[in-house]
Enzyme design. Sequence first.
Site, PDB file in Angstrom:
ATOM      1  N   ASP A  42      45.490  58.942  76.567  1.00 24.17           N
ATOM      2  CA  ASP A  42      44.244  58.179  76.534  1.00 24.17           C
ATOM      3  C   ASP A  42      44.364  56.991  77.461  1.00 24.17           C
ATOM      4  O   ASP A  42      45.447  56.454  77.682  1.00 24.17           O
ATOM      5  CB  ASP A  42      43.918  57.690  75.126  1.00 24.17           C
ATOM      6  CG  ASP A  42      42.416  57.466  74.923  1.00 24.17           C
ATOM      7  OD1 ASP A  42      41.643  57.685  75.877  1.00 24.17           O
ATOM      8  OD2 ASP A  42      42.020  57.088  73.826  1.00 24.17           O
ATOM      9  N   GLY A  43      43.242  56.616  77.992  1.00 21.02           N
ATOM     10  CA  GLY A  43      43.102  55.394  78.754  1.00 21.02           C
ATOM     11  C   GLY A  43      41.864  54.704  78.213  1.00 21.02           C
ATOM     12  O   GLY A  43      40.870  55.366  77.944  1.00 21.02           O
ATOM     13  N   GLU A  83      42.854  57.380  82.667  1.00 19.25           N
ATOM     14  CA  GLU A  83      43.024  58.730  82.109  1.00 19.25           C
ATOM     15  C   GLU A  83      43.968  59.555  82.983  1.00 19.25           C
ATOM     16  O   GLU A  83      44.826  60.286  82.480  1.00 19.25           O
ATOM     17  CB  GLU A  83      41.667  59.435  81.988  1.00 19.25           C
ATOM     18  CG  GLU A  83      40.709  58.782  81.018  1.00 19.25           C
ATOM     19  CD  GLU A  83      41.097  58.921  79.561  1.00 19.25           C
ATOM     20  OE1 GLU A  83      42.047  59.667  79.241  1.00 19.25           O
ATOM     21  OE2 GLU A  83      40.451  58.279  78.724  1.00 19.25           O
ATOM     22  N   ASP A 130      40.439  62.760  75.739  1.00 17.88           N
ATOM     23  CA  ASP A 130      39.015  62.610  75.444  1.00 17.88           C
ATOM     24  C   ASP A 130      38.221  62.369  76.734  1.00 17.88           C
ATOM     25  O   ASP A 130      37.043  62.068  76.697  1.00 17.88           O
ATOM     26  CB  ASP A 130      38.754  61.524  74.405  1.00 17.88           C
ATOM     27  CG  ASP A 130      39.122  60.123  74.876  1.00 17.88           C
ATOM     28  OD1 ASP A 130      39.612  59.968  76.011  1.00 17.88           O
ATOM     29  OD2 ASP A 130      38.929  59.170  74.099  1.00 17.88           O
ATOM     30  N   HIS A 154      35.590  59.714  69.452  1.00 21.36           N
ATOM     31  CA  HIS A 154      34.927  58.851  68.473  1.00 21.36           C
ATOM     32  C   HIS A 154      34.159  59.617  67.403  1.00 21.36           C
ATOM     33  O   HIS A 154      33.113  59.200  66.971  1.00 21.36           O
ATOM     34  CB  HIS A 154      34.020  57.851  69.179  1.00 21.36           C
ATOM     35  CG  HIS A 154      34.697  57.187  70.326  1.00 21.36           C
ATOM     36  ND1 HIS A 154      35.803  56.383  70.172  1.00 21.36           N
ATOM     37  CD2 HIS A 154      34.473  57.247  71.650  1.00 21.36           C
ATOM     38  CE1 HIS A 154      36.214  55.968  71.353  1.00 21.36           C
ATOM     39  NE2 HIS A 154      35.436  56.483  72.266  1.00 21.36           N
ATOM     40  N   ASP A 198      43.461  58.115  70.547  1.00 24.93           N
ATOM     41  CA  ASP A 198      43.015  56.726  70.435  1.00 24.93           C
ATOM     42  C   ASP A 198      44.150  55.781  70.057  1.00 24.93           C
ATOM     43  O   ASP A 198      44.178  54.631  70.476  1.00 24.93           O
ATOM     44  CB  ASP A 198      41.881  56.592  69.416  1.00 24.93           C
ATOM     45  CG  ASP A 198      40.525  56.903  70.016  1.00 24.93           C
ATOM     46  OD1 ASP A 198      40.439  57.060  71.255  1.00 24.93           O
ATOM     47  OD2 ASP A 198      39.558  56.987  69.252  1.00 24.93           O
TER      48      ASP A 198
END
Length: 163
Positions: free
Chosen positions: A15-16, A59, A81, A136, A146
Amino acid sequence: MDGREKDMLVKIYTDGAARGNPEGPGGYGTILEYVDPKGQMHTREYSQGYVKTTNNRMELMAAIAGLEALKCPCQVELYSDSKYLTDAFNQHWVDSWLKKGWKRGKNEPVKNVELWKRLLAAKAPHQVTFIWVKGHNGHPQNERCDQLATAAADGVDLIEDDF
């Protein structure tokens, strides 16, 4: 990893996130999970503190960090994501960009070409499946991703990199 992972499945969660600092920079993170040939479960985390860059670049950096951490060819499931990152491979955008000389659409230059090249080099020895995890929505795989961004944005610096 000790070089005996050739046929192992490694799950990489990346994740970024442009969060953590009200000024805008975020961080990126990667967790590798795998079971070694002896049946032992291992987890390795690589996180980077604040990075002044865009979310797409973060990312890419997270994916690169995970793939570069692998010392020998592996089967990889890379969870992100970032629909942009996963679609780049699943929708064969990268193949198209390469054929067009790193151009897309109506002859627009692709952004972050050096990072894409580095990602391709990191991906090359492995069999990688890119899996998009819708963000999310409480999906457990997204929650795992996350956690990495939060750790990175909180400044957990376990690796130094030259991105």
